[in-house]
Design a protein around this motif. Structure first.
Motif: not given
Ligand code: HEM
Length: 499
Positions: A127, A302, A305, A309, A376, A437, A442, A444-445
């Motif tokens: 990360r 990528m 996720a 979303t 988690r 997010f 941990r 959202c990246i």
């Molecule tokens: C725009 C609306 C978005 C929302 C509402 C959102 C929401 C979230 C949430 C709630 C998580 C936590 C998931 C978990 O712990 O189970 C997460 C993780 C993540 N999201 Fe987003 N996301 C969005 C956009 C994006 C975008 C645009 C990307 C990449 C292009 C992205 C990539 C990721 C990744 C890779 C994780 C895992 C991070 C980690 O565990 O280190 N997300 N997201």
């Protein structure tokens, strides 16, 4: 033969008795955690048997309503599951070093070794290394690309003028191209048929994840692949993997061509701290920090996720603005005060000026969080106000319930009111009462990327079109396959706007 059967039955009985005693001892510690009605051996899992995908999630969410308050405890077969929805409990869990691991269900997303699914020992360095693809410089670099693709999206909506078209699909396909061009820097021309089939593949894979989550015996791929659902997934999944392979190969070829001209592109962008996501992965692969398979998993995550979303964010905002015309007018008033024309680019400066649109998107993410719950796994006992979550439990955080809780958001919690996000109002709420997010280390990246991209896309669309609908908020129907999908059929009418 009879002896063998008797022996198996005795072993089974001993195992069941052992399991029930184990569960009884653990549940005693959780006396203050509410529990729904549960059956012996299967626990609450019995309620999910024979349910369709949509019914599964409804049943799961109903359990939260049934017990009225959280934390709740239930057994899914041998697995202890704790549900939380109060800001204080969520803060404890999301900030804890012992809640950084994810349960097995994240592995079902076909990106087992990606940052979304791995345990903290692997997740932390990965990360840290990948964060730079979302640094300020890169976000600025992505702005013109997002503008370009937003304009293409606007064009693709033109045939729906005066009627109700499948805007969600149009937005989703554009977001797929967006991730390809920004995060992977891909110049690969993907045909519209391939993009359309990618949409179907992604939806199927996500749907199947949900199908497997509560049928815990399908957690092993070799079992799942024997089922009809598993077999039917193979071809669409291969198509998805093929597309990612193509993007990877295309990028490697491009870099080789540059190298043959004496240009070491990767070193150059690394020195400038300006690597997009794929370039960053390739550098880590070259340095032996991550494997080739891992790069593919990181690319896949990528897509998994980021696309669904972002599409739900844009689509839900348009729907809520169509239901709440007053707020659509206020957004457009703000856009008119910032932009001279409907076509000019949204710049970095404009992003800071679009304060009302920012609040509108935040309010849409509150009422319709694209990921309505997250999970988690605890790597140690976790102390909450009402008791201890034991080590190795699965913890579900119900984001949607948190975001609609009247004790936090008031009696009018279901009303669309962007001013809830005025700084003075945010300051009145407890931390962790708004987590679209997620939160903590941990989170959202793609959080900043997601917000910027939604703002640019919406600022382009809303300058060109006006959206109306016959729906009321309470008519909105949704399906959750990890990501929430709004299911009312083409509810948005789209008309030209004189900007
Ligand atoms: C725009 C609306 C978005 C929302 C509402 C959102 C929401 C979230 C949430 C709630 C998580 C936590 C998931 C978990 O712990 O189970 C997460 C993780 C993540 N999201 Fe987003 N996301 C969005 C956009 C994006 C975008 C645009 C990307 C990449 C292009 C992205 C990539 C990721 C990744 C890779 C994780 C895992 C991070 C980690 O565990 O280190 N997300 N997201």
């Amino acid at each position: 033969m009879i002896h063998a059967i008797i022996l198996v039955l005795i072993i089974l009985c001993i195992f069941i008795i052992y399991e029930e005693i184990r569960k009884w001892f653990i549940s005693k510690k959780l006396r203050n955690f509410k529990s729904p009605k549960q059956a012996p051996i299967l626990g609450a899992a019995i309620r999910f048997i024979g349910k369709t995908n949509d019914e599964l999630i409804e049943t799961f969410l109903n359990i939260f309503d049934e017990v009225e308050s959280t934390p709740l405890q239930m057994w899914l077969g041998p697995m202890l599951t704790i549900g939380i929805s109060q800001p204080e409990d969520i803060e404890t869990v999301l900030k804890s070093e012992d809640c950084l691991n994810k349960p097995y269900l994240y592995e079902l997303l076909k990106c087992k070794t990606s940052i979304l699914a791995t345990d903290k020992e692997i997740w932390k360095p990965h990360r840290r290394a990948l964060n730079s693809a979302f640094n300020v410089k890169m976000l600025q670099n992505y702005v013109p690309i997002i503008n370009d693709l937003s304009r293409q999206m606007v064009k693709k909506m033109e045939p729906f003028l005066g009627e109700r078209g499948d805007l969600y699909r149009t937005i989703f396909i554009a977001q797929t191209e967006l991730v390809g061009r920004t995060l992977f820097g891909s110049k690969l021309q993907i045909t519209s048929e391939r993009l359309s089939s990618l949409f179907n593949s992604l939806k199927l894979v996500m749907n199947n994840v949900q199908y497997r989550i509560l049928r815990f015996w399908l957690r092993w791929d070799f079992v799942f692949n024997l089922t009809k659902v598993g077999r039917e997934e193979q071809i669409p999944l291969r198509k998805l993997i093929e597309t990612i392979d193509q993007i990877y190969e295309h990028k490697v070829k491009e870099l080789d061509t540059l190298k043959s001209q004496g240009i070491d592109h990767l070193t150059k962008v690394a020195e400038q701290n300006a690597t997009n996501f794929l370039e960053r992965c390739l550098i880590l692969e070259q340095d032996g920090i991550i494997s080739h398979e891992n790069v593919h998993d990181q690319m896949r995550v990528m897509i998994v996720a980021g696309i669904d979303t972002s599409s739900t964010t844009v689509y839900a905002t348009l729907l809520l603005l169509a239901i709440n015309q007053k707020h659509q007018d206020l957004v457009v008033k703000e856009l008119r005060s910032i932009f001279d024309t409907a076509d000019c680019d949204v710049t970095q400066d404009h992003l800071g000026s679009m304060q009302y649109l920012d609040r509108v998107i935040k309010e849409a993410l509150r009422l319709i969080p694209p990921i309505p719950f997250i999970a988690r796994k605890t790597s140690a006992d976790i102390q909450l106000a009402k008791g201890i979550i034991p080590q190795d439990s699965m913890v579900f955080i119900h984001i949607m319930k948190l975001h609609r809780n009247p004790t936090i958001w008031g009696k009018n919690a279901l009303e669309f009111d962007p001013d809830r996000f005025l700084p003075e109002n945010v300051a009145k709420r407890p931390p962790f009462s708004y987590i679209p997010f997620s939160g903590g280390a941990r989170n959202c990246i793609g959080m900043k990327y997601g917000m910027i991209s939604a703002k640019i896309v919406l600022a382009n669309i809303l300058r060109r079109y006006k959206f109306t609908t016959d729906l009321k908020f309470e008519d909105i129907r949704a399906r959750v396959h990890i990501v929430l999908e709004l299911t009312n059929e083409n509810p948005l009418r789209i008309d030209k706007r004189n900007f």
